[in-house]
Design a protein around this motif. Structure first.
Motif, PDB file in Angstrom:
ATOM      1  N   GLU A   1       1.813 -36.829  -6.968  1.00 22.26           N
ATOM      2  CA  GLU A   1       1.929 -36.027  -8.189  1.00 22.26           C
ATOM      3  C   GLU A   1       2.465 -34.640  -7.850  1.00 22.26           C
ATOM      4  O   GLU A   1       2.061 -34.029  -6.866  1.00 22.26           O
TER       5      GLU A   1
ATOM      6  N   SER B   1       4.559 -30.957 -18.379  1.00 21.75           N
ATOM      7  CA  SER B   1       4.005 -32.187 -17.824  1.00 21.75           C
ATOM      8  C   SER B   1       4.165 -32.234 -16.312  1.00 21.75           C
ATOM      9  O   SER B   1       5.201 -31.832 -15.772  1.00 21.75           O
TER      10      SER B   1
ATOM     11  N   GLY C   1       4.103 -39.786 -16.709  1.00 27.66           N
ATOM     12  CA  GLY C   1       2.916 -40.399 -17.287  1.00 27.66           C
ATOM     13  C   GLY C   1       3.126 -41.805 -17.794  1.00 27.66           C
ATOM     14  O   GLY C   1       2.169 -42.516 -18.072  1.00 27.66           O
TER      15      GLY C   1
END
Length: 166
Positions: free
Chosen positions: A41, A101, A126
């Motif tokens: 991530e 995001s 996502g």
């Protein structure tokens, strides 16, 4: 008798890898892994924006994310750490990230030879079904270090310029 190097564990390795150098500065985090893939991530951060008006991450940090996930997927398949060089990393952007995001990079190593490894993957924000980018790459094994504990601190941290040079 020399003991064999430890089996590579992406979750454990990320604790060390992401404290130093470029990946540490970017704030990368371990997310998940399987037998032949690793997912990392890249958290959203205002100083990583490509377009401040839209609040979406720049492409450079996403490329760094995919490069690191690629390397870790190779080590996952080989079950050991070794220094590698990126020979080719193609990134085909499909769309910008969603505003504010994080981005995840999931890369699988689908083939290895004695000196080369081949990867493919996606960057997403996502939803795996709606990728931000597709990647394909080739990496070459160049390392003399087979055990992450043997890598000098100077190599782990990289140079002051962030190039990773010794």
């Amino acid at each position: 008798m020399t003991k064999p190097p430890p089996v590579f564990d992406p979750a454990e390795a990320s604790e060390s890898f992401f404290r130093h150098g470029h990946t540490g500065w970017l704030g990368m985090k371990y997310s998940a892994h399987g037998d032949d893939w690793v997912e990392l991530e890249l958290p959203w951060r205002e100083d990583l924006l490509g377009d401040p008006e839209r609040g979406v991450l720049a492409s450079g940090p996403i490329i760094s994310l995919m490069d690191m996930a690629s390397g870790m997927s190779i080590w996952q398949v080989k079950q050991q750490f070794a220094l590698i060089a990126t020979l080719d990393l193609r990134v085909d952007y499909q769309r910008p990230t969603r505003e504010r995001s994080s981005v995840w990079g999931r890369v699988e190593c689908y083939r290895t030879t004695k000196s080369a490894s081949f990867v493919r993957g996606i960057a997403h924000d996502g939803n795996l079904e709606d990728p931000v980018a597709h990647v394909a790459g080739v990496f070459m094994t160049i390392g003399k270090y087979r055990n992450p504990a043997d890598v000098p601190e100077s190599v782990q941290a990289g140079s002051a310029a962030g190039t990773g040079d010794e």
